[in-house]
Design an enzyme around this catalytic site. Structure first.
Site, PDB file in Angstrom:
ATOM      1  N   LEU A 206      13.311 -63.869  14.577  1.00 49.27           N
ATOM      2  CA  LEU A 206      14.702 -62.827  14.549  1.00 49.27           C
ATOM      3  C   LEU A 206      14.496 -61.880  15.918  1.00 49.27           C
ATOM      4  CD1 LEU A 206      16.749 -62.091  12.210  1.00 49.27           C
ATOM      5  CD2 LEU A 206      15.186 -60.246  11.741  1.00 49.27           C
ATOM      6  N   HIS A 207      15.842 -62.147  16.750  1.00 49.91           N
ATOM      7  CA  HIS A 207      15.888 -61.423  17.928  1.00 49.91           C
ATOM      8  C   HIS A 207      17.239 -60.958  18.538  1.00 49.91           C
ATOM      9  CE1 HIS A 207      17.072 -65.335  19.640  1.00 49.91           C
ATOM     10  NE2 HIS A 207      17.227 -64.455  20.907  1.00 49.91           N
ATOM     11  N   ARG A 208      18.378 -61.664  17.772  1.00 47.53           N
ATOM     12  CA  ARG A 208      19.757 -61.519  18.365  1.00 47.53           C
ATOM     13  C   ARG A 208      20.007 -59.959  17.890  1.00 47.53           C
ATOM     14  NH1 ARG A 208      22.079 -65.557  21.175  1.00 47.53           N
ATOM     15  NH2 ARG A 208      21.481 -67.684  20.375  1.00 47.53           N
ATOM     16  N   ALA A 209      20.722 -59.577  19.184  1.00 46.14           N
ATOM     17  CA  ALA A 209      21.149 -57.981  19.290  1.00 46.14           C
ATOM     18  C   ALA A 209      22.103 -57.762  18.010  1.00 46.14           C
ATOM     19  CB  ALA A 209      21.687 -57.746  20.363  1.00 46.14           C
ATOM     20  N   ASP A 287      17.635 -66.787  14.002  1.00 49.83           N
ATOM     21  CA  ASP A 287      18.633 -66.525  14.701  1.00 49.83           C
ATOM     22  C   ASP A 287      18.667 -66.987  15.926  1.00 49.83           C
ATOM     23  OD1 ASP A 287      17.186 -64.889  15.883  1.00 49.83           O
ATOM     24  OD2 ASP A 287      18.467 -63.064  15.350  1.00 49.83           O
TER      25      ASP A 287
END
Length: 366
Positions: A206-209, A287
């Protein structure tokens, strides 16, 4: 001919590695410019060693920052290098700030831009990555589209067909080449055995802004993960991005995750280690666009924690389901994917994309 390959992040290193390997077999003059967009050594530098790639000729040490700050610094530093090297073609890959900066500088200097993975569209202009990829495509001379869907996206936007080449995706080359290395590597196997307790684990990234910077959305995803554990009693290995860890702590969600015995939180790992975790997972929750592709190639069911994807091929072949931050959709998707046969067709090509791209840059044709 002289090529400048500009990269700055882990996915770019991975996806450009097949092109670099193909270039090493030619007499072409080429070099790597590394913006060092990621501030953590674990997040990118380690990959050069793991993938047996030559060191960059230039390290720009840009580091993190706001989009404007980071892109501005890159424009200044990349221009200095390109004015010195005077390449015929600049090669960029994907949708990061490195890609946009490299393409803009080259375009201003009247240097041809080759965009690897051209034509991907989420159709969501709120995503910084979407802005980067659209702008880069429209100033590129060579558009290396991974699929016919990507090509059609470019044609709809008025890009000339003679600039577009459907070559497959270099992620197939990289995945197939490097999985063999990973499976034979004693250190990778030792890592895998130390991390994996339950054989039928789920892998989470999980890393999307739009996910991690939105408190309500991140909270929904975390609660959905807890419900999955409650219903399916599965272990979850969470490879945590520094940005995500920071936000989870800021929003008072981290301790709850860490204290759950079914969740194993690990720091970012090397590419080979991550490939092993992907290959052996029962299900992947992510993501990440690249992880969606890798899961599809490795025949591991994937659930994407986004409302859209620029990899619609993964959904079309049945390898991936989009759930956003909706807990009910997530729980239903887990049920569907756990019962799914892993017999979908890989839509991204046969693992020869890197060689095709080098041939086109050299001879102007496949």
């Amino acid at each position: 001919m002289k090529l400048s390959i500009i990269l700055g992040t882990r996915p770019e290193i991975i996806k450009l590695s097949p092109i670099i390997r193909a270039l090493e077999k030619t007499n072409i003059d080429w070099h790597i410019i590394h913006t060092n967009q990621h501030y953590s050594e674990n997040m990118d530098k380690i990959f050069f060693e793991e993938l047996n790639l030559p060191n960059p000729k230039y390290n720009l040490n840009i580091g993190s920052g706001t989009h404007g700050e980071q892109t501005g610094k890159m424009l200044i530093e990349i221009e200095k290098v390109l004015l010195k090297e005077k390449p015929d073609v600049v090669v960029v890959q994907g949708d990061t700030n490195t890609v946009l900066a490299g393409a803009l500088v080259a375009s201003k200097l009247k240097i041809d831009v080759a965009h690897v993975e051209a034509g991907l569209r989420s159709f969501d202009r709120n995503m910084p990555e979407e802005i980067n990829r659209v702008l880069t495509d429209h100033i590129s001379s060579y558009l290396f589209a991974p699929t016919e869907i990507a090509k059609n996206n470019l044609l709809r936007e008025g890009i000339e067909e003679n600039k577009i080449f459907v070559v497959g995706n270099t992620i197939v080359d990289a995945t197939l080449q490097n999985l063999k290395i990973a499976e034979k590597n004693e250190n990778v196997r030792a890592f895998f055995n130390s991390v994996v307790i339950d054989d039928d684990y789920f892998l989470l990234t999980l890393h999307r802004a739009e996910n991690v910077d939105n408190k309500e959305r991140l909270k929904n995803i975390v609660e959905g993960i807890f419900e999955i554990i409650e219903i399916y009693d599965k272990a979850i290995i969470f490879s945590i991005h520094p940005r995500t860890k920071k936000r989870l702590k800021e929003f008072n969600l981290f301790d709850k995750l860490k204290s759950n015995k079914k969740i194993k939180i690990i720091e970012p790992v090397g590419y080979l280690e991550f490939l092993m975790l992907e290959k052996n997972a029962e299900l992947i929750l992510t993501d990440s666009g690249g992880v969606q592709e890798e899961a599809c190639i490795l025949k591991v069911p994937c659930i994407t924690l986004r409302d859209n994807t620029e990899r619609p091929e993964t959904v079309e072949v049945g390898a991936n389901i989009l759930v956003g931050d909706n807990k009910e959709k997530l729980i239903k998707a887990v049920e569907i994917m756990l019962n799914k046969k892993r017999n979908w067709k890989n839509p991204f090509g046969n693992g020869k994309s890197g060689e095709r791209i080098v041939r086109i840059l050299t001879y102007g044709k496949y």
